[in-house]
Design a protein around this motif. Structure first.
Motif: not given
Length: 364
Positions: A292-303
């Protein structure tokens, strides 16, 4: 990184307050649309509604008599989080075996059900114009399944008010399907047992079965093998859900999954750990975070921003994303409150008793 732990007997209610608007959405007016027969033309009519909103109305079944929703019964349609999620292997049929601790939560949709006088099809009503109202919707699939399994010819009128976001990893659509099966069974005099509803539900979706648990469930197989367990945390434990204005499809995440890079943690050991010590970063693992984080790096940033902003909490992604869960404090960080594009909702874990359906929490 320090490991925050929320033990089952000491988890505190922190940041108690008003739930986010998304979990108590104000009804604005409904899109009324029964799926037309294949040969019928779909026509829409704009009609004035209160507060200046408009109803988008599609033709109801030709054989409907009277006001279909006049005697409708209300049902709460919950969602879920995955307190941990391990992917075990890819199966020969293309699906993946998993082992996960699911827990039902009280972020939910509002649904109403009534018996329809139609002898040909169900009618689904929803204000959200992104929701399909025909056989693509899990609600319609669930009602078709119920008729097929029980032999009843009864059709239904259903109103759905969506509060749970799409592509969130929260199982909102699966909760709708489970609620539809439960409601249809109640309205028809309970021809099916709870065990049968659980067994049947796996025919149309992997996550639907968990909603026929008592609230906390250890799920294996595709997710349809459900074992009731004791809730590992107090039901008063505060949870905050934060989701970017971007969704992730489950097939997209599994396509990006690197099987060689999966966690090696024993899911049964995780079960024992969470029962003994509660939630921690070491226990609340999710094998779908990496793809998920590879597909949507913004999600890792949010976490990462939530980990930094929410001290003494455990933060992880639910399901296949894109919702990030904060366990232990439901106070909304300033950067989240200031961003109108972020979905945010305070929620609680919920359970039910056999013979009863889920209801919103009173633990606020």
């Amino acid at each position: 990184m320090a490991t925050a732990v929320f033990a089952p007997i000491v988890a505190a209610r922190v940041g108690f307050g008003v739930r986010a608007d998304a979990s108590r959405a104000v009804r604005r007016g409904c899109r009324v649309a029964a799926p037309p027969p294949r040969h019928a033309r779909f026509t829409q009519t704009r009609v004035s509604h209160r507060r200046g909103a408009f109803l988008t109305v599609a033709a109801a079944p030709d054989d409907v008599q009277g006001d279909e929703g006049a005697d409708a019964t209300s049902f709460f349609s919950p969602s879920k989080v995955n307190l941990f999620l391990r992917i075990i292997r890819k199966r020969d049929d293309g699906f993946h075996d998993l082992a996960s601790l699911f827990h039902v939560i009280d972020l939910g949709d509002a649904m109403k059900f009534a018996k329809s006088s139609s002898k040909t099809r169900d009618t689904l009503v929803c204000a959200d114009d992104t929701i399909p109202l025909d056989g693509r919707n899990l609600v319609i699939k669930a009602l078709d399944l119920f008729r097929r399994k029980t032999g009843t010819s009864q059709y239904f009128w259903v109103e759905l008010v969506k509060n749970v976001p799409h592509g969130a990893g929260l199982g909102g659509g699966s909760g709708n399907a489970a609620t539809a099966m439960w409601a249809a069974n109640q309205l028809c005099g309970t021809p099916a047992s709870e065990a049968e509803l659980l067994e049947w539900s796996g025919d149309i979706g992997s996550d639907i079965s968990v909603f026929f648990s008592l609230g906390a469930a250890y799920c294996t197989g595709r997710g349809e093998v459900v074992e009731d367990v004791e809730s590992p945390l107090p039901l008063s434990t505060p949870l905050l859900l934060v989701k970017p204005n971007l969704g992730l499809s489950t097939p997209q995440i599994f396509k990006a999954l690197d099987l060689a890079g999966l966690s090696k943690l024993d899911p049964l050991a995780l079960m024992e750990g969470i029962k003994k010590d509660g939630c921690s970063f070491d226990i609340c693992v999710n094998d779908l975070e990496a793809p998920a984080f590879s597909e949507l790096p913004e999600l890792l940033e949010l976490k990462n921003k939530l980990v930094e902003a929410c001290s003494e909490t455990v933060v992880f992604m639910s399901g296949s994303g894109s919702t990030i869960v904060v366990v232990g404090n439901d106070a909304v960080p300033k950067f989240v409150a200031d961003d109108p594009d972020l979905f945010k909702a305070q929620t609680r874990l919920i359970t039910r008793k056999k013979g009863e359906w889920f209801a919103p929490s009173t633990e606020y």
